[in-house]
Design an enzyme around this catalytic site. Structure first.
Site, PDB file in Angstrom:
ATOM      1  N   ALA A 111       0.946  -1.155   0.092  1.00 38.42           N
ATOM      2  CA  ALA A 111       0.026  -0.296  -0.103  1.00 38.42           C
ATOM      3  C   ALA A 111       0.879   1.316  -0.145  1.00 38.42           C
ATOM      4  O   ALA A 111       2.116   1.247   0.404  1.00 38.42           O
ATOM      5  CB  ALA A 111      -0.946   0.066   1.279  1.00 38.42           C
ATOM      6  N   GLY A 119      -0.744  -5.098   0.878  1.00 39.99           N
ATOM      7  CA  GLY A 119      -1.827  -5.020   0.398  1.00 39.99           C
ATOM      8  C   GLY A 119      -1.804  -5.628  -1.089  1.00 39.99           C
ATOM      9  O   GLY A 119      -2.813  -6.142  -1.636  1.00 39.99           O
ATOM     10  N   GLU A 172      -2.291  -9.370  -0.316  1.00 44.66           N
ATOM     11  CA  GLU A 172      -3.813  -9.296   0.099  1.00 44.66           C
ATOM     12  C   GLU A 172      -4.667  -9.185  -1.407  1.00 44.66           C
ATOM     13  O   GLU A 172      -5.723  -9.867  -1.255  1.00 44.66           O
ATOM     14  CB  GLU A 172      -4.228  -8.378   0.859  1.00 44.66           C
ATOM     15  CG  GLU A 172      -3.599  -8.484   2.439  1.00 44.66           C
ATOM     16  CD  GLU A 172      -3.815  -7.294   3.258  1.00 44.66           C
ATOM     17  OE1 GLU A 172      -4.270  -7.337   4.362  1.00 44.66           O
ATOM     18  OE2 GLU A 172      -3.349  -6.251   2.878  1.00 44.66           O
ATOM     19  N   GLU A 228       3.448  -5.881   7.588  1.00 45.07           N
ATOM     20  CA  GLU A 228       2.878  -4.752   8.211  1.00 45.07           C
ATOM     21  C   GLU A 228       3.350  -4.475   9.819  1.00 45.07           C
ATOM     22  O   GLU A 228       3.407  -3.319  10.108  1.00 45.07           O
ATOM     23  CB  GLU A 228       1.278  -4.882   7.990  1.00 45.07           C
ATOM     24  CG  GLU A 228       0.545  -4.560   7.000  1.00 45.07           C
ATOM     25  CD  GLU A 228       0.686  -5.760   5.808  1.00 45.07           C
ATOM     26  OE1 GLU A 228      -0.097  -5.937   4.879  1.00 45.07           O
ATOM     27  OE2 GLU A 228       1.216  -6.625   6.049  1.00 45.07           O
TER      28      GLU A 228
END
Length: 260
Positions: free
Chosen positions: A66, A112, A115, A135
């Site tokens: 991200a 992300g 994900e 993360e």
């Protein structure tokens, strides 16, 4: 629609959606998530699209994570909204599409990005792929479904280790874990995705959409996957594809499915 951060191309029953921010290693920001939502929604509603392939532009990254600069100063409330909105708009949205989605993971798929790959119905990878959820090294946890989908795919213990160590695994390990279905060279990645898509397209798209619902139901709290399977199985009997498929089998010919 003209996109700023993605590419969407249709050919021979396949829509290929490419995250196109190579200068940022294809990192997800708000605009990219919104564009991906629109592109997936459009492809899913396009009757000629039978399979969607998701990949990243270039050789280095699928999606490297991200865009941290967008949320580094968020409050508790804003952080919660970021995760909730992202899951609804993109990650859960992709997982529950009627159209099969194949993630072709080329290079880094981190945070992300992993994900996003896990929200696809299944994944293949190039041999230079690296995957992980880093993360916790930033003082946060995966917020786009990573703590849920990763244990479903590779088991609780392995998922816990990856999350806690913020480590990366290579493509061979991802294959061994069952996180990806196939590993090939970078040059062979999209051709393999297209080959698998071709096999999918020989079958009934309406039956496939019902299979997606049945499989996903197993992972929804309070829902009996067996009951959903029974419901979707029964619904198949009311489709033209069922009639065509069974008739073609009995007549010893190839079925000509229309997707309804």
């Amino acid at each position: 629609m003209t996109y700023e951060n993605i590419l969407s191309n249709f050919s021979n029953g396949i829509t290929t959606i490419t995250v196109n921010r190579p200068s940022k290693l294809n990192a997800l920001n708000k605009v990219t998530i919104e564009e991906l939502h629109h592109a997936f929604k459009e492809a899913n509603s396009h009757k000629e699209t039978k399979v969607i392939i998701l990949t990243g532009y270039g050789e280095k990254a699928f999606v490297a994570g991200a865009d941290i600069s967008e949320f580094a100063n968020f409050s508790v409330e804003n952080g919660g909204k970021l995760a909730a909105n992202g899951q609804e708009l993109l990650f859960n949205f992709i997982e529950n599409l009627d159209t099969p989605v194949i993630a072709a993971v080329n290079g880094f798929a981190l945070g992300g990005g992993l994900e996003l790959a896990m929200s696809a119905h299944f994944r293949i990878a190039s041999d230079n792929a690296k995957m992980g959820l880093p993360e916790t090294s930033l003082g946060v946890i995966p917020g786009y479904g990573g703590t849920q989908r990763l244990p479903q795919l590779i088991g609780k213990g392995r998922a816990m280790e990856l999350v806690m160590t913020a480590g990366m695994i290579d493509a061979a390990t991802a294959l061994n874990y069952g996180l990806v279905n196939h590993v090939v060279s970078l040059e062979e990645l999209l051709p393999l995705a297209e080959k698998i898509a071709g096999k999918i397209m020989r079958n009934s798209s309406v039956a496939i959409s019902k299979a997606i619902k049945a499989v996903n139901a197993n992972f929804i709290d309070g829902v009996s996957g067996y009951e959903v399977e029974i419901e979707q199985f029964g619904a198949c009997f009311g489709t033209a594809d069922f009639k065509e498929g069974t008739t073609a089998f009995l007549e010893k010919r190839k079925a000509d499915f229309k997707g309804h």
